[in-house]
Design a protein around this motif. Structure first.
Motif, PDB file in Angstrom:
ATOM      1  N   HIS A  32       9.871  -4.675  -2.716  1.00  0.00           N
ATOM      2  CA  HIS A  32       9.581  -4.701  -4.153  1.00  0.00           C
ATOM      3  C   HIS A  32       9.404  -3.313  -4.781  1.00  0.00           C
ATOM      4  N   PHE A  33       9.141  -2.291  -3.993  1.00  0.00           N
ATOM      5  CA  PHE A  33       8.844  -0.973  -4.571  1.00  0.00           C
ATOM      6  C   PHE A  33       9.746   0.115  -3.992  1.00  0.00           C
ATOM      7  N   VAL A  90       0.869  -1.186   0.000  1.00  0.00           N
ATOM      8  CA  VAL A  90       0.000   0.000   0.000  1.00  0.00           C
ATOM      9  C   VAL A  90       0.900   1.228   0.000  1.00  0.00           C
ATOM     10  N   PHE A  91       0.738   2.086  -0.999  1.00  0.00           N
ATOM     11  CA  PHE A  91       1.537   3.297  -1.083  1.00  0.00           C
ATOM     12  C   PHE A  91       0.976   4.340  -0.107  1.00  0.00           C
ATOM     13  N   PRO A  92       1.851   5.077   0.555  1.00  0.00           N
ATOM     14  CA  PRO A  92       1.360   6.073   1.525  1.00  0.00           C
ATOM     15  C   PRO A  92       0.749   7.286   0.819  1.00  0.00           C
ATOM     16  N   SER A  93      -0.347   7.782   1.382  1.00  0.00           N
ATOM     17  CA  SER A  93      -0.977   8.985   0.812  1.00  0.00           C
ATOM     18  C   SER A  93      -1.928   9.594   1.835  1.00  0.00           C
ATOM     19  N   ILE A  94      -2.106  10.903   1.726  1.00  0.00           N
ATOM     20  CA  ILE A  94      -3.094  11.642   2.520  1.00  0.00           C
ATOM     21  C   ILE A  94      -3.876  12.517   1.542  1.00  0.00           C
ATOM     22  N   CYS A  95      -5.199  12.378   1.529  1.00  0.00           N
ATOM     23  CA  CYS A  95      -6.046  13.089   0.569  1.00  0.00           C
ATOM     24  C   CYS A  95      -7.063  13.961   1.316  1.00  0.00           C
ATOM     25  N   PHE A  99     -18.843  10.121   7.398  1.00  0.00           N
ATOM     26  CA  PHE A  99     -17.696  11.027   7.288  1.00  0.00           C
ATOM     27  C   PHE A  99     -18.064  12.119   6.298  1.00  0.00           C
ATOM     28  N   ASP A 100     -17.262  13.188   6.280  1.00  0.00           N
ATOM     29  CA  ASP A 100     -17.521  14.314   5.382  1.00  0.00           C
ATOM     30  C   ASP A 100     -16.201  14.947   4.980  1.00  0.00           C
ATOM     31  N   ALA A 101     -16.280  16.133   4.378  1.00  0.00           N
ATOM     32  CA  ALA A 101     -15.090  16.804   3.842  1.00  0.00           C
ATOM     33  C   ALA A 101     -14.159  17.295   4.930  1.00  0.00           C
ATOM     34  N   SER A 102     -14.627  17.365   6.168  1.00  0.00           N
ATOM     35  CA  SER A 102     -13.749  17.821   7.249  1.00  0.00           C
ATOM     36  C   SER A 102     -12.740  16.756   7.668  1.00  0.00           C
ATOM     37  N   HIS A 103     -12.899  15.539   7.163  1.00  0.00           N
ATOM     38  CA  HIS A 103     -11.997  14.449   7.525  1.00  0.00           C
ATOM     39  C   HIS A 103     -11.081  14.133   6.343  1.00  0.00           C
ATOM     40  N   SER A 104      -9.812  14.009   6.619  1.00  0.00           N
ATOM     41  CA  SER A 104      -8.842  13.616   5.580  1.00  0.00           C
ATOM     42  C   SER A 104      -8.824  12.107   5.453  1.00  0.00           C
ATOM     43  N   LEU A 105      -8.549  11.642   4.239  1.00  0.00           N
ATOM     44  CA  LEU A 105      -8.485  10.212   3.963  1.00  0.00           C
ATOM     45  C   LEU A 105      -7.014   9.764   3.952  1.00  0.00           C
ATOM     46  N   TYR A 106      -6.731   8.711   4.679  1.00  0.00           N
ATOM     47  CA  TYR A 106      -5.372   8.179   4.803  1.00  0.00           C
ATOM     48  C   TYR A 106      -5.299   6.793   4.163  1.00  0.00           C
ATOM     49  N   SER A 107      -4.137   6.485   3.614  1.00  0.00           N
ATOM     50  CA  SER A 107      -3.901   5.108   3.163  1.00  0.00           C
ATOM     51  C   SER A 107      -3.785   4.203   4.386  1.00  0.00           C
ATOM     52  N   THR A 108      -4.422   3.040   4.327  1.00  0.00           N
ATOM     53  CA  THR A 108      -4.389   2.106   5.460  1.00  0.00           C
ATOM     54  C   THR A 108      -3.128   1.262   5.353  1.00  0.00           C
ATOM     55  N   LEU A 109      -2.139   1.591   6.192  1.00  0.00           N
ATOM     56  CA  LEU A 109      -0.864   0.872   6.180  1.00  0.00           C
ATOM     57  C   LEU A 109      -0.847  -0.210   7.253  1.00  0.00           C
ATOM     58  N   SER A 110      -0.020  -1.221   7.020  1.00  0.00           N
ATOM     59  CA  SER A 110       0.217  -2.285   7.985  1.00  0.00           C
ATOM     60  C   SER A 110       1.684  -2.694   7.882  1.00  0.00           C
ATOM     61  N   ARG A 111       2.117  -3.533   8.818  1.00  0.00           N
ATOM     62  CA  ARG A 111       3.503  -3.973   8.773  1.00  0.00           C
ATOM     63  C   ARG A 111       3.777  -4.767   7.496  1.00  0.00           C
ATOM     64  N   ALA A 112       2.833  -5.598   7.082  1.00  0.00           N
ATOM     65  CA  ALA A 112       3.029  -6.383   5.859  1.00  0.00           C
ATOM     66  C   ALA A 112       3.123  -5.484   4.631  1.00  0.00           C
ATOM     67  N   SER A 113       2.309  -4.437   4.576  1.00  0.00           N
ATOM     68  CA  SER A 113       2.355  -3.550   3.409  1.00  0.00           C
ATOM     69  C   SER A 113       3.659  -2.763   3.364  1.00  0.00           C
ATOM     70  N   ILE A 114       4.165  -2.359   4.530  1.00  0.00           N
ATOM     71  CA  ILE A 114       5.435  -1.619   4.555  1.00  0.00           C
ATOM     72  C   ILE A 114       6.589  -2.527   4.130  1.00  0.00           C
ATOM     73  N   ASP A 115       6.572  -3.775   4.602  1.00  0.00           N
ATOM     74  CA  ASP A 115       7.618  -4.721   4.200  1.00  0.00           C
ATOM     75  C   ASP A 115       7.586  -4.978   2.699  1.00  0.00           C
ATOM     76  N   ALA A 116       6.378  -5.074   2.136  1.00  0.00           N
ATOM     77  CA  ALA A 116       6.267  -5.280   0.688  1.00  0.00           C
ATOM     78  C   ALA A 116       6.795  -4.071  -0.081  1.00  0.00           C
ATOM     79  N   LEU A 117       6.550  -2.876   0.431  1.00  0.00           N
ATOM     80  CA  LEU A 117       7.087  -1.676  -0.209  1.00  0.00           C
ATOM     81  C   LEU A 117       8.615  -1.695  -0.208  1.00  0.00           C
ATOM     82  N   LYS A 118       9.201  -2.044   0.936  1.00  0.00           N
ATOM     83  CA  LYS A 118      10.658  -2.058   1.037  1.00  0.00           C
ATOM     84  C   LYS A 118      11.270  -3.102   0.102  1.00  0.00           C
TER      85      LYS A 118
END
Length: 1003
Positions: free
Chosen positions: A980-981, A873-878, A959-978
């Motif tokens: 392969h990506f 999962v790629f990190p992002s804040i929207c 939820f509404d526009a007052s809340h920012s959307l975050y990418s849902t990260l986990s330890r497995a997703s971070i390890d996969a990023l390191k």
């Protein structure tokens, strides 16, 4: 008529079958009536067994009922009645009017004697079924009885053991009660004291002391009456009084010990009496003997039969005490005794070991001292040998003369495809270039030009130059110009006296040309620049094998102008590299004397223009500038170029003899990875003049070689010889150990090049030089470097495949690969590689080999990325744009601005501010009406969010526009990023990953 007869037979058969069914049913009813309902039960069984028996009996009744029901159903299906078949007979009356009365009405009262075959079969089956049921019941009953018998025997054995234990306990209890009543009961402590007293008594008797009887008391000694003494005798009387006191104390001590002995004897007598009573022996003797104890006082000095009998009884009492039951012996003392014995044994063993160890240490110390002496002696011999060798080398250097010059060693360097080998081929009148893969030189080659060859080649030019050629010949090393062979160029340039730097006149200086130029400048090697491919100039008129000035004279003006222009460009490029140059015939005397000026020689390797000029120019430089270093010296200067196996000759070594002699039968010392080897030179081979050592041709055998010359050495144990290392010869006055140490001094540099990794591919090459080049290319010139875990030389065998297949077990299947450079792979080896999942990449050019492996790694990484895409999962804040909400529910379509990171399709989004509310997964991204896979920081895009687990989630409610959307990260997703990506994320994105780890509490 046929039909009527047939119909009548069928009716008779049906009637017989009906009668058979009646008989079968009657037999079954009788059997069921006689069958027992309940199995007999044995008295004394447990309730569980009784219940089980009842259940079995009930199951048997149920089975019988079920069997009867099944039989009745089967008969009803056949159109008969289980009660006797009356109904069946009535039906037959209605259907068959020709037969009167039918056969069914009286089926229950009368049975026919004849039974049909079908009825017999059914009856036989029912009989067999009943027999099988009876056999099963008999087997179950026998098994039940066997189990009951085993349980009964176990109970009886347990009862017998219990009764035996109780009997023994009762007997011991009665024995103790009897001893207490008789006053003979002794505890363990009392028995120990009695045994100790008996030992003292025996010691007193053995010392010859008198033991008083037990009947009387202790008698006070009588010393008589004192007499009046004169004053002179007072001193003697005083001394006598002191002696009497000492004697009295001694007697008192003896009396006390005798008294203790008597008490011990009494106790021993009591024990003996108890034993005799237990054995139901005659006790009269013991009573008679016990009365003799009253006469101890009277018979204390006697030593007759009574004393012997007493000693005998005491020994018997002691023996009986020692031989008592295990309970009477003190277990603590027994354990202490055993421990002492064990410790004593251990002490003996330890002492023996220490003695053996001391002997070993002494022996080892003696050996070490002897070895130290031998090493010291060997070191002294090495120093003496080195001193003699240096003195001899110094004398040989002093004996050099200008009249005796050796062949200059020339190296050809330059960029790939500039025509180096073609130029050399033109000089030799051979064609090595066509024998090399892709037209690229892959190995070091050495070619010897005799003096007569040089004179013949330069004859036309020398008519005008009038140069006196005195060199004995010329040795040319064709060093690969390919950028991957830097180490071969380094080796070649370190060996050479003068170099030819080939420059493509059409392209000027190129990457490897500049690199070669810097190497020559760093080593201070004089060189000549060959402006090759002059025949590519427009409208060039070919003039084969003539001097370049004569060729230029016949060219058109435009061709000459183009040549001048391109030559001027080359001069400018050389000037940029800090090299002053000029066309060689335009150089003045000052330019020749100035070492900074480099001559330029236009040449054509195809048609041969300018080849004579280069040869003559090299000879002039060698004789005019390099005569000091070209003076021949008797000191052997020899270097290994290649190690290669030759059919019919075995493993051979190509060496370059620069100075000195190399003779057949000499003791040569060569360098290997496992240490120096000493071998005898069995043969010296050289190719014919003007032929390269790499060309397969008839070799010329020599008894002696004088430098400078390239030679192939034949010997034993040359498989592991390292290329680039020196070769030395141990003479009669030399110390072999000194020569070994000198040979191994340069190994450390090569060991660094050939060091291998724990995880990596396997590299196999035809020669050691090619292996070194390939290793350097894989480690230094590739990004990222390719690790190498194993290396080899020569044909690939199955053992090599098995060796590298272990990478599959180590979890690195991508490294289960063999990179084979210019080697043979057998069919069996390829089949074995397919079985163990090992890939073999083969090529004759290093770049092709690298390209194959690079494509394989890229495909493998792409496949791994695809497999990991669902986890990574790629990190992002929207930030949601409220004015761009297109759909609020299932799916949610909104416009967002990427505040940080990378938003990709498939990214799960959540709202951490609402306890990690799962909004859904991004299924598509659009920007300006075009779909795209990613959106980076600062982009404003429309996204579609789908939540399969909770499709009712609604924008504006949860939820509404007052809340920012975050990418849902986990330890497995971070390890996969390191894994392969890693290359897909920048430093700023990794900082966002660290930030989101704190948000989601990821460790």
């Amino acid at each position: 008529m046929g039909k009527k007869k047939g119909g009548k037979k069928k009716q008779q058969a049906a009637a017989a079958a009906d009668d058979d069914w009646d008989d079968i049913l009657n037999e079954a009813a009788a059997a069921n009536a006689d069958a027992p309902n309940d199995a007999p039960k044995k008295e004394g069984e447990s309730d569980a067994k009784a219940d089980a028996s009842k259940d079995d009996a009930a199951g048997g009744d149920a089975g019988a009922d079920a069997g009867a029901d099944a039989a009745a159903a089967f008969l009803a299906k056949q159109g008969l009645d289980a009660a006797g078949g009356g109904g069946g007979g009535a039906d037959k009356k209605k259907k068959k009017k020709k037969k009167k009365g039918g056969g069914g009405g009286g089926g229950g009262d009368k049975q026919d004697e004849k039974i049909s075959a079908k009825g017999k079969l059914i009856a036989e089956r029912m009989r067999l079924q009943r027999e099988e049921e009876e056999r099963q019941r008999a087997l179950e009953e026998a098994e039940r009885k066997r189990i009951e018998e085993i349980e009964r025997k176990e109970r009886e054995e347990a009862e017998r053991i219990r009764l035996e234990k109780e009997r023994k306990k009762q007997k011991e209890k009665e024995k103790r009660e009897r001893q207490k009543r008789e006053g003979t009961y002794m505890t363990k402590k009392q028995k120990q004291q009695a045994a100790l007293a008996q030992q003292r008594l025996e010691a007193m008797r053995a010392a010859g002391m008198e033991v008083p009887s037990g009947g009387g008391g202790r008698k006070k000694p009588d010393y008589g009456k004192k007499k009046n003494k004169s004053e002179e005798d007072m001193e003697e009387e005083k001394k006598a009084e002191e002696a009497r006191k000492v004697e009295e104390a001694k007697m008192a001590e003896e009396a006390r010990m005798a008294e203790e002995a008597l008490l011990a004897e009494d106790e021993a007598k009591k024990a003996e009496e108890e034993k005799k009573k237990e054995e139901e022996d005659s006790g009269d003797e013991w009573d008679a003997d016990s009365d003799s104890g009253d006469d101890w006082d009277a018979d204390s000095d006697a030593s007759g039969p009574k004393m012997d009998a007493l000693e005998k009884r005491l020994k018997q009492a002691t023996t009986s005490t020692d031989d008592s039951s295990d309970d009477d012996e003190d277990l603590i003392e027994k354990e202490k005794r055993k421990e002492k014995e064990r410790l004593a044994q251990l002490g003996k063993e330890r002492a023996e070991r220490e003695r053996i160890q001391a002997e070993k240490m002494a022996k080892l110390s003696a050996q070490e001292e002897e070895m130290a002496k031998q090493e010291l002696l060997a070191a002294q011999k090495r120093e003496e040998g080195k001193k003699r060798r240096l003195e001899q080398e110094k004398a040989n250097l002093a004996a050099r003369t200008r009249d005796d010059l050796r062949c200059p060693i020339v190296v050809i360097m330059g960029h790939v495809d500039t025509g180096k080998t073609k130029l050399l081929d033109k000089i030799r009148k051979t064609n090595v270039q066509e024998g090399e893969a892709g037209g690229i030189t892959q190995q070091i080659g050495a070619t010897y030009f005799e003096k007569k060859t040089l004179v013949a080649q330069t004859a036309r030019l020398n008519e005008t130059e009038k140069f006196d050629l005195t060199l004995p010949g010329m040795l040319v090393i064709d060093t690969p110009g390919h950028e991957s062979f830097t180490n071969l160029r380094s080796r070649g340039s370190s060996l050479c006296d003068v170099a030819i730097l080939v420059v493509d006149l059409m392209h000027g200086l190129e990457q490897q040309t500049i690199e070669s130029l810097q190497m020559l400048k760093n080593r201070g090697t004089p060189f000549v620049v060959a402006l090759n491919k002059v025949d590519r100039c427009y409208d060039w008129k070919t003039c084969k094998d003539i001097p370049i000035r004569e060729a230029l004279e016949v060219q058109a003006e435009g061709t000459i102008q183009e040549f001048r222009s391109r030559a001027s460009d080359a001069k400018i490029q050389l000037q940029e590299q800090g090299v002053n140059s000029n066309i060689y015939w335009e150089m003045g005397e000052d330019d020749w004397t100035n070492s900074d000026f480099v001559p330029l020689v236009p040449t054509s390797a195809i048609s041969g223009e300018g080849v004579q000029d280069i040869l003559l120019l090299l000879c002039q430089i060698a004789q005019r500038k390099l005569w000091k270093q070209l003076m021949w010296c008797a000191n052997l200067q020899c270097t290994v170029l290649e190690v290669k196996s030759i059919d019919g000759l075995g493993m051979t070594v190509d060496v370059l003899v620069v100075n000195g002699y190399l003779r057949e039968g000499d003791t040569a010392v060569l360098c290997t990875l496992d240490g120096p080897i000493v071998t005898e030179i069995r043969g010296l081979l050289t190719p014919p003049p003007s032929r390269e050592m790499r060309i397969k041709s008839e070799y010329i055998h020599h008894k002696e070689i004088k430098g400078a010359l390239g030679v192939k050495v034949i010997g034993n144990g040359l498989e592991k010889v390292m290329a680039g290392t020196p070769v030395m010869v141990a003479g009669p006055d030399d110390e072999v150990e000194d020569i070994k140490a000198e040979v191994m001094s340069d190994l450390s540099k090569l060991q660094e090049k050939l060091s291998t990794d724990k995880k990596g591919v396997m590299v196999q090459a035809s020669t050691l030089g090619a292996l070194e080049a390939l290793l350097q290319f894989l480690r230094e010139e590739t990004q990222p470097p390719i690790p190498v875990s194993a290396i080899g030389i020569g044909t690939i065998h199955k053992r090599d495949v098995t060796k590298i297949s272990i990478m599959n077990e180590k979890g690195c299947p991508e490294y289960a690969t063999i990179l084979a450079f210019d080697v043979l792979v057998t069919r069996e080896t390829r089949e074995h590689a397919e079985e163990v999942n090992v890939r073999i990449f083969t090529a004759d050019i290093i770049y092709h080999l690298f390209d194959q492996f690079t494509r394989f790694m890229e495909n493998l990484m792409e496949q791994r990325r695809e497999d990991a895409a669902a986890v990574a999962v790629f990190p992002s804040i929207c930030k949601i744009l409220p004015q761009h909400v297109f759909n609020t529910k299932d799916p949610i379509i909104v416009g967002v601005e990427v505040l940080d990171g990378i938003l990709k399709v498939g990214t799960p989004l959540c709202v951490p501010a609402l306890d990690g509310l799962n909004v859904g997964t991004v299924t598509s991204i659009e920007q300006n009406g075009r779909e795209q896979e990613t959106a980076k920081k600062g982009a404003s895009v429309a996204i579609k969010i789908v939540n399969e687990n909770n499709p009712t989630i609604t924008y504006g409610r949860q939820f509404d526009a007052s809340h920012s959307l975050y990418s849902t990260l986990s330890r497995a997703s971070i390890d996969a990023l390191k894994l392969h990506f890693k290359d897909k994320l920048e430093n700023e994105d990794w900082r966002l990953v660290v930030k989101l780890k704190k948000v989601f509490n990821i460790i």
